[in-house]
Design an enzyme around this catalytic site. Structure first.
Site, PDB file in Angstrom:
ATOM      1  N   GLU A  32      -9.158  11.711   7.143  1.00 52.96           N
ATOM      2  CA  GLU A  32      -8.463  11.581   5.856  1.00 52.96           C
ATOM      3  C   GLU A  32      -8.484  10.144   5.338  1.00 52.96           C
ATOM      4  O   GLU A  32      -8.317   9.917   4.143  1.00 52.96           O
ATOM      5  CB  GLU A  32      -7.017  12.064   5.973  1.00 52.96           C
ATOM      6  N   GLU A  60     -13.543   5.897   0.403  1.00 44.87           N
ATOM      7  CA  GLU A  60     -14.374   4.961   1.167  1.00 44.87           C
ATOM      8  C   GLU A  60     -14.937   5.686   2.390  1.00 44.87           C
ATOM      9  O   GLU A  60     -14.267   5.820   3.408  1.00 44.87           O
ATOM     10  CB  GLU A  60     -13.540   3.747   1.587  1.00 44.87           C
ATOM     11  N   LYS A  70     -15.000   4.264   6.176  1.00 50.23           N
ATOM     12  CA  LYS A  70     -13.796   3.937   6.941  1.00 50.23           C
ATOM     13  C   LYS A  70     -13.810   4.696   8.256  1.00 50.23           C
ATOM     14  O   LYS A  70     -14.173   5.868   8.309  1.00 50.23           O
ATOM     15  CB  LYS A  70     -12.535   4.287   6.147  1.00 50.23           C
ATOM     16  N   GLU A 122       0.863  -1.193   0.000  1.00 53.29           N
ATOM     17  CA  GLU A 122       0.000   0.000   0.000  1.00 53.29           C
ATOM     18  C   GLU A 122       0.891   1.231   0.000  1.00 53.29           C
ATOM     19  O   GLU A 122       1.911   1.264   0.686  1.00 53.29           O
ATOM     20  CB  GLU A 122      -0.874   0.092   1.263  1.00 53.29           C
TER      21      GLU A 122
END
Length: 320
Positions: free
Chosen positions: A299, A291, A294, A240
C-alpha cells in the site's frame, strides 16, 4: 498558533517511474492551488523549479546526512548551498531527519538528530533567516507507547531519552514539532467511520472531550506526550497524512478519497482538536503521486493524489 484557515500542503516524493519533470510538478501544484510543498532532500532540480513561485516549502535533511551536520561548518555549508542559494524560494521549515526511531533500523541516527537541529538553526539565524524559517524534525506515532485515551498519550520509555531533549530544545527556541499522523496505520478497519471522519456520534469520551475522528485522537495523544516532557506549548505541524487507494482491505479509492476530502475540510477549518480547539491545523498530505518504487508494504505505493500522468485520483480537491 494559527486561528485563521490554513492552506493544505502536499508532500512531493520521487520514488516512482514515469513521474513528471520537476517543472511540470510545480505547474501541477500551481494549477491545483497547492501553495505548500514538502520535499525530503535538497533536490536541486526541484529547488530550481520553485524559484519565483508562491509555493512555501518544507525541505528535508535525509537521515543519512544527519551525522555530517553535527559539525557546525558543515551545517553552515548546507544552509548556504541549499537555502541561501535559493533566495527566491519561499522556505518555511527544515525537517532535520524523518521518523528517526530508537526501536527500528534508523536507531543509528538517534544521537545525531538534536545536534543537527541545533547547528542548522544556528546557521539559519546567522544567515538572518530565523524569522522566516523554522527548524525541527519529523516524528511519528510509532514513538508513542500509549495513545488511548488521548490524554494518556506518552512516549515509549526507551524513546524518552531521545525525544525529551529535542522537545525541550524546540520549546526553548519557539520551534514547532513535525509529526506524521496516519489513522490508516492504526487498525482503521475496527471502526472505519471514525478513521474516515464520517462518524456522526462521538466514538471516544476522554474526560469530557468528545472525539469524532481518529486523526484528532492521535494528534492529541502526541500533544499529551509532549506536555509530559515540557513541550505542552510546542505546536505540532502535521508533516504527513494520507490514505492508500490500493494494497489492503480498507485501502480503496473510495475510502482514500473520503479520507482526503474530509481531512482537508477538517484541518482547514477552525474547529481544531478537542485538546487544542479553535484553530486550524497545518497539514501536509502524503503524497502528490503514487510511487511504485517504494519498498515495504504494497500500500506504500498508492498514497498519491495524482497518477504519474497528472490525473487526479479523487476529483478536484480544494486545498485553499
Amino acid at each position: 498558533m494559527h486561528v485563521y484557515a490554513q492552506s493544505v500542503g502536499v508532500c512531493y516524493g520521487r520514488l516512482g517511474d514515469n513521474l513528471p519533470s520537476e517543472r511540470d510538478v510545480v505547474s501541477l501544484y500551481q494549477r491545483n492551488g497547492i501553495t505548500r510543498m514538502r520535499i525530503y532532500d535538497p533536490h536541486q532540480p526541484t529547488l530550481e523549479a520553485l524559484r519565483g513561485t508562491n509555493i512555501e516549502l518544507m525541505i528535508g535533511v535525509p537521515n543519512d546526512a544527519l551525522q555530517s551536520l553535527n559539525d557546525q561548518n558543515n551545517a553552515n555549508t548546507w544552509v548556504r548551498d541549499n537555502i541561501q542559494r535559493y533566495s527566491n524560494v519561499r522556505f518555511r521549515y527544515i525537517a532535520v531527519g524523518n521518523e528517526v526511531d530508537p526501536n527500528n533500523g534508523d536507531s543509528r541516527f538517534v544521537p545525531f538528530v538534536l545536534p543537527a537541529i541545533r547547528n542548522i538553526l544556528t546557521a539559519i539565524r546567522n544567515a538572518g533567516l530565523g524569522n522566516q524559517i523554522k527548524v525541527s524534525t519529523a516524528t511519528y506515532s510509532g514513538l508513542l507507547g500509549t495513545s488511548f485515551p488521548p490524554s494518556n498519550g506518552a512516549f515509549r520509555d526507551n524513546v524518552r531519552g531521545f525525544i525529551e531533549p529535542i522537545i525541550r530544545f524546540l520549546a526553548q527556541n519557539n520551534q514547532p514539532m513535525l509529526a506524521n499522523i496516519y489513522p490508516y496505520f492504526s487498525d482503521p478497519g475496527r471502526n472505519l467511520p471514525y478513521a474516515l471522519f464520517t462518524a456522526t456520534q462521538p466514538v471516544v469520551n476522554d474526560n469530557g472531550r468528545q472525539y469524532f475522528n481518529l486523526f484528532d485522537a492521535i494528534l492529541d495523544a502526541h500533544y499529551a506526550a509532549q506536555a509530559r516532557l515540557g513541550g505542552g506549548n510546542v505546536e505540532i505541524v502535521v508533516s504527513e497524512s494520507g490514505w492508500p487507494s490500493s494494497g489492503g482491505p480498507v485501502a480503496t479509492v473510495q475510502n482514500a478519497g473520503t479520507y482526503v476530502r474530509n481531512l482537508i475540510a477538517h484541518v482547514r477549518g477552525t474547529r481544531g482538536t478537542p485538546l487544542k480547539p479553535g484553530r486550524s491545523i497545518e497539514t501536509y498530505l502524503f503524497a502528490m503521486f503514487d510511487e511504485n518504487r517504494k519498498t515495504g508494504n504494497v500500500e506504500e505505493r498508492f498514497f498519491g493524489l495524482f497518477t504519474p500522468n497528472q490525473q487526479p485520483k479523487y476529483g478536484q480537491l480544494n486545498f485553499n
